[in-house]
Design a protein around this motif. Structure first.
Motif, mmCIF file in Angstrom:
data_model
loop_
_atom_site.group_PDB
_atom_site.id
_atom_site.type_symbol
_atom_site.label_atom_id
_atom_site.label_comp_id
_atom_site.label_asym_id
_atom_site.label_seq_id
_atom_site.Cartn_x
_atom_site.Cartn_y
_atom_site.Cartn_z
ATOM 1 N N LEU A 1 0.872 -1.175 0.000
ATOM 2 C CA LEU A 1 0.000 0.000 0.000
ATOM 3 C C LEU A 1 0.908 1.223 0.000
ATOM 4 O O LEU A 1 1.518 1.548 1.013
ATOM 5 C CB LEU A 1 -0.899 0.007 1.237
ATOM 6 N N ASN B 1 -4.773 -2.117 -3.183
ATOM 7 C CA ASN B 1 -5.694 -1.191 -2.524
ATOM 8 C C ASN B 1 -5.868 -1.647 -1.084
ATOM 9 O O ASN B 1 -5.526 -2.782 -0.732
ATOM 10 C CB ASN B 1 -7.057 -1.207 -3.240
ATOM 11 N N GLU B 2 -6.425 -0.789 -0.267
ATOM 12 C CA GLU B 2 -6.597 -1.126 1.148
ATOM 13 C C GLU B 2 -7.469 -2.353 1.375
ATOM 14 O O GLU B 2 -7.321 -3.041 2.379
ATOM 15 C CB GLU B 2 -7.130 0.075 1.920
#
Length: 116
Positions: free
Chosen positions: A67, A97-98
């Motif tokens: 990230l 992505n998170e």
């Protein structure tokens, strides 16, 4: 059927040995204890000069998760441009992505920057 053997090179001597032993491509990395990070400009330049096989530096500004902040992404873009200027055959990237999905938008930006 033929296969391409890719070997991770963490130093210039391992790159030389891998090529001599029949590897067809080197994934160039630094900092094995961090899981591999982008090699220095000098290391990439020396490896490109030494090797006649394909050279693919990893583009990873730090160890840990995948990230990346905007500042880290800017560093990654600069590293991709340097690899292109040094005539590397490609790059190795990965961003998430998170939620754990692949960050396809920023991956595409790096691929486009690296092209051709």
């Amino acid at each position: 059927m033929s296969y391409l053997l890719e070997v991770i090179g963490f130093n210039i001597e391992s790159c030389r040995i891998a090529q001599a032993a029949g590897a067809g491509r080197i994934e160039l990395c630094d900092n094995p204890e961090d899981g591999g990070t982008t090699a220095s400009y000098g290391f990439i330049k020396a490896a490109r000069k030494l090797l006649s096989i394909e050279l693919y530096p990893i583009i990873r500004p730090r160890g840990g998760d995948f990230l990346y902040s905007e500042a880290e992404f800017e560093i990654m873009k600069t590293d991709v441009q340097l690899c292109k200027e040094l005539s590397c055959d490609g790059i190795v990237i990965g961003m998430l992505n998170e939620d754990g999905t692949i960050d396809t938008a920023r991956c595409k930006q790096l691929v486009d920057l690296a092209y051709p």
